[in-house]
Design a protein around this motif. Sequence first.
Motif, mmCIF file in Angstrom:
data_model
loop_
_atom_site.group_PDB
_atom_site.id
_atom_site.type_symbol
_atom_site.label_atom_id
_atom_site.label_comp_id
_atom_site.label_asym_id
_atom_site.label_seq_id
_atom_site.Cartn_x
_atom_site.Cartn_y
_atom_site.Cartn_z
ATOM 1 N N TYR A 417 15.528 -55.261 -16.488
ATOM 2 C CA TYR A 417 16.444 -55.940 -15.568
ATOM 3 C C TYR A 417 17.437 -56.797 -16.351
ATOM 4 C CZ TYR A 417 18.124 -59.053 -11.887
ATOM 5 O OH TYR A 417 18.933 -59.753 -11.030
ATOM 6 N N ILE A 418 16.950 -57.563 -17.319
ATOM 7 C CA ILE A 418 17.802 -58.477 -18.077
ATOM 8 C C ILE A 418 18.833 -57.725 -18.904
ATOM 9 C CG2 ILE A 418 17.811 -60.185 -19.936
ATOM 10 C CD1 ILE A 418 16.719 -61.244 -17.313
ATOM 11 N N LEU A 419 18.478 -56.543 -19.431
ATOM 12 C CA LEU A 419 19.351 -55.815 -20.347
ATOM 13 C C LEU A 419 20.366 -54.924 -19.649
ATOM 14 C CD1 LEU A 419 16.691 -54.763 -23.007
ATOM 15 C CD2 LEU A 419 18.435 -56.543 -23.247
ATOM 16 N N THR A 420 20.106 -54.579 -18.397
ATOM 17 C CA THR A 420 20.956 -53.593 -17.718
ATOM 18 C C THR A 420 22.398 -54.063 -17.571
ATOM 19 O OG1 THR A 420 19.107 -52.634 -16.492
ATOM 20 C CG2 THR A 420 21.305 -52.315 -15.578
ATOM 21 N N SER A 459 32.824 -59.062 -13.693
ATOM 22 C CA SER A 459 32.870 -59.225 -12.245
ATOM 23 C C SER A 459 32.310 -58.000 -11.524
ATOM 24 C CB SER A 459 34.318 -59.478 -11.806
ATOM 25 O OG SER A 459 34.416 -59.608 -10.419
ATOM 26 N N ALA A 460 32.634 -56.809 -12.021
ATOM 27 C CA ALA A 460 32.178 -55.576 -11.369
ATOM 28 C C ALA A 460 30.679 -55.362 -11.557
ATOM 29 C CB ALA A 460 32.952 -54.384 -11.920
ATOM 30 N N ALA A 461 30.200 -55.451 -12.794
ATOM 31 C CA ALA A 461 28.795 -55.155 -13.075
ATOM 32 C C ALA A 461 27.856 -56.192 -12.483
ATOM 33 C CB ALA A 461 28.568 -55.051 -14.582
ATOM 34 N N ASN A 462 28.319 -57.447 -12.361
ATOM 35 C CA ASN A 462 27.501 -58.489 -11.745
ATOM 36 C C ASN A 462 27.713 -58.574 -10.239
ATOM 37 O OD1 ASN A 462 25.994 -60.287 -13.879
ATOM 38 N ND2 ASN A 462 27.968 -59.803 -14.800
ATOM 39 N N ASN A 463 28.513 -57.620 -9.695
ATOM 40 C CA ASN A 463 28.764 -57.561 -8.252
ATOM 41 C C ASN A 463 29.369 -58.860 -7.722
ATOM 42 O OD1 ASN A 463 25.691 -55.821 -8.196
ATOM 43 N ND2 ASN A 463 27.688 -54.871 -7.998
ATOM 44 N N LEU A 488 26.107 -49.072 -10.669
ATOM 45 C CA LEU A 488 25.016 -49.216 -11.628
ATOM 46 C C LEU A 488 24.529 -50.660 -11.692
ATOM 47 C CD1 LEU A 488 26.402 -46.953 -14.513
ATOM 48 C CD2 LEU A 488 24.553 -46.404 -12.916
ATOM 49 N N GLY A 489 25.464 -51.608 -11.647
ATOM 50 C CA GLY A 489 25.089 -53.010 -11.730
ATOM 51 C C GLY A 489 24.341 -53.503 -10.503
ATOM 52 N N ARG A 490 24.482 -52.841 -9.402
ATOM 53 C CA ARG A 490 23.785 -53.237 -8.167
ATOM 54 C C ARG A 490 22.411 -52.581 -8.058
ATOM 55 N NH1 ARG A 490 23.532 -56.948 -3.883
ATOM 56 N NH2 ARG A 490 23.268 -55.918 -1.867
ATOM 57 N N PHE A 491 22.360 -51.264 -8.252
ATOM 58 C CA PHE A 491 21.150 -50.535 -7.875
ATOM 59 C C PHE A 491 20.147 -50.337 -9.012
ATOM 60 C CE2 PHE A 491 24.338 -49.170 -4.669
ATOM 61 C CZ PHE A 491 23.730 -49.779 -3.589
ATOM 62 N N LEU A 492 20.593 -50.272 -10.262
ATOM 63 C CA LEU A 492 19.619 -50.189 -11.354
ATOM 64 C C LEU A 492 18.729 -51.433 -11.403
ATOM 65 C CD1 LEU A 492 21.350 -48.473 -14.420
ATOM 66 C CD2 LEU A 492 19.418 -47.657 -13.059
ATOM 67 N N VAL A 495 16.011 -51.295 -8.795
ATOM 68 C CA VAL A 495 14.890 -50.411 -9.131
ATOM 69 C C VAL A 495 13.809 -51.198 -9.859
ATOM 70 C CG1 VAL A 495 14.177 -48.417 -10.515
ATOM 71 C CG2 VAL A 495 16.328 -48.338 -9.223
ATOM 72 N N PHE A 496 14.212 -52.006 -10.840
ATOM 73 C CA PHE A 496 13.242 -52.758 -11.643
ATOM 74 C C PHE A 496 12.622 -53.899 -10.832
ATOM 75 C CE2 PHE A 496 16.497 -51.327 -14.888
ATOM 76 C CZ PHE A 496 15.777 -50.192 -15.225
ATOM 77 N N VAL A 497 13.393 -54.507 -9.931
ATOM 78 C CA VAL A 497 12.851 -55.574 -9.081
ATOM 79 C C VAL A 497 11.767 -55.018 -8.162
ATOM 80 C CG1 VAL A 497 13.389 -57.156 -7.182
ATOM 81 C CG2 VAL A 497 14.924 -57.002 -9.136
ATOM 82 N N LEU A 498 12.029 -53.901 -7.526
ATOM 83 C CA LEU A 498 11.052 -53.335 -6.596
ATOM 84 C C LEU A 498 9.844 -52.758 -7.338
ATOM 85 C CD1 LEU A 498 13.496 -51.700 -4.027
ATOM 86 C CD2 LEU A 498 12.064 -53.732 -3.701
ATOM 87 N N ALA A 499 10.081 -52.204 -8.517
ATOM 88 C CA ALA A 499 8.944 -51.730 -9.319
ATOM 89 C C ALA A 499 8.048 -52.901 -9.717
ATOM 90 C CB ALA A 499 9.452 -50.997 -10.556
ATOM 91 N N LEU A 500 8.669 -54.023 -10.087
ATOM 92 C CA LEU A 500 7.888 -55.220 -10.415
ATOM 93 C C LEU A 500 7.132 -55.716 -9.186
ATOM 94 C CD1 LEU A 500 7.126 -57.512 -12.358
ATOM 95 C CD2 LEU A 500 9.235 -58.685 -11.672
ATOM 96 N N ALA A 501 7.773 -55.689 -8.030
ATOM 97 C CA ALA A 501 7.105 -56.115 -6.790
ATOM 98 C C ALA A 501 5.870 -55.274 -6.524
ATOM 99 C CB ALA A 501 8.079 -56.015 -5.613
#
Length: 554
Positions: A417-420, A459-463, A488-492, A495-501
């Motif tokens: 998540y941090i590196l994406t 601005s784009a990648a951090n939404n 990519l900045g929104r949905f990748l 994925v990691f947040v929900l996998a961690l959940a």
Amino acid sequence: MNGTLAGWLQVLALIGALALSYRPLGDYIAHVLTAPGHLRAERLIYRLGGVDGDTDQRWPAYLRGVLAFSAVSVLFLYGFLRSQNRLLLSIGMKPVAPDQSFNTAASFVTNTNWQSYSGEATMGHLVQMAGLAVQNFVSAAVGVAVVAALIRGFTREKTDRVGNFWVDLTRIVLRVLLPIAFVFAIVLVAGGVIQNFHGTESISTIAGGHQSLTGGPVASQEVIKELGTNGGGFYNANSAHPFENPNAFTNWLEIYLLLVISFALPRAFGRMAGDDRQGYAIVAVMALIWASSVAIITANELHSVSSQAGHAAGGMMEGKEQRFGIWASALFAASTTLTSSGAVNSFHDSFSPFGGGMTIFNMMLGEIAPGGTGSGLYGILILAVIAVFVAGLMVGRTPEYLGKKLGGREMKFASLYILTTPAIVLAGSGLAMALPGERAGMLNNGPHGFSEVLYAFTSAANNNGSAFAGLSVNTAWYNTGLGLAMLLGRFLPMVFVLALAGSLAEQAPTPVTAGTLPTHRPQFVGLLTAVVVIVVGLTYFPALSLGPLAEGLR
């Protein structure tokens, strides 16, 4: 009243209003996300969608719901934009070009609301209302739904279920966003924001000339633009336009709206976790970073040593509205770049080097102070996981957070998540600078020109969606590249947040021992703040040194 006193009063009034909203709004959101019953309108929506509102989902199913809903939204909005000339209330607007339609659809579905077009000259009223404004509601709700799943990961035991995406989405829209937006839209209209279905009208000016003015349903879109940390303006000038933001009161109210839900969500987190102190610790970090950013930007716009000519001419008022002044412009700039809101009431390109650089740095922190609606809280919770892991390494113990052990699997999800986002920002900026045709889009040369490009991809990648201005982005390359960065900045990260959940929900709770790190004390607040600044912020230091730092020190 002098400008300094007025500036301090609006900051203190904002802090007071947010503090008063923290408990009631946070408690209400927690109730909405945990209430066992469904409203009649909600049951009707579930029936029409074929959804079982009483069944929870595993995290892969929850993620599929997020991605499927967002993909359909992108396709629907793209088709809407391409065919707007055939729709009612098009007010003579032409179909939007394919590359710009893709960019705009990706932008509004990802809660970015980056705009490479002039709203009053491109979009008809129906597209603004049924296309863009609708996405302002549901994209914000998606962010809150994802953080709700993560909180359940911390609070549930020995289960593979993290909630029901369709239930969370529906409840947040119907019970939270719509009622608040309805009330404050009326307040904005009372404050002077327009709300009508007028097309472009020509009026006679005092000087005897003629000017074309476009009306529209502005207040209803303006309120959710701020409340959902969206930021897409009805007009090209965004919140600097007098039809969107006519006076000092509406300006203050819009800043309050873009901060209020994100600052209240830590309270909802504490309530759902069964420990209000956890929410206080998280909101303390958010408030500390927000206050520091406001102070740095304001000080640089008032007293920057690198812009003496601007101060001699009136105090860095270039690119700022006279009706707002420096204090309100700096407060808005800090707040909008620390949330995922792209709303602006001034041009950040004309800020002092360090003031403008701070707006970039705010977004690079991941927009977690307080961040976007939902995305800010799950972002800072990921950083809290990193902070606990770092503390565990220092004392040689297995890290734990809220009774859940953080092993190799959990730390992989947090690290990815941090590196994406940095990877997307730096790769996109580097590619743009490597292509001569795209470098030609910069208004300025040297470090300031690089800052324009860096700001755009940050601005784009951090939404976020705010624009530095000065960069010509309405080209096929930038529309496509920035659109991909938004998606990519929104949905990748989701994925990691929900996998961690899902990974956390499967665990049994770990008893608290003498060696457990207390995550509700000032010590943890300081540790988490340091992790935010050092681990995340300094990832971008080489890029910042080529742009705003080089310009400010030159």
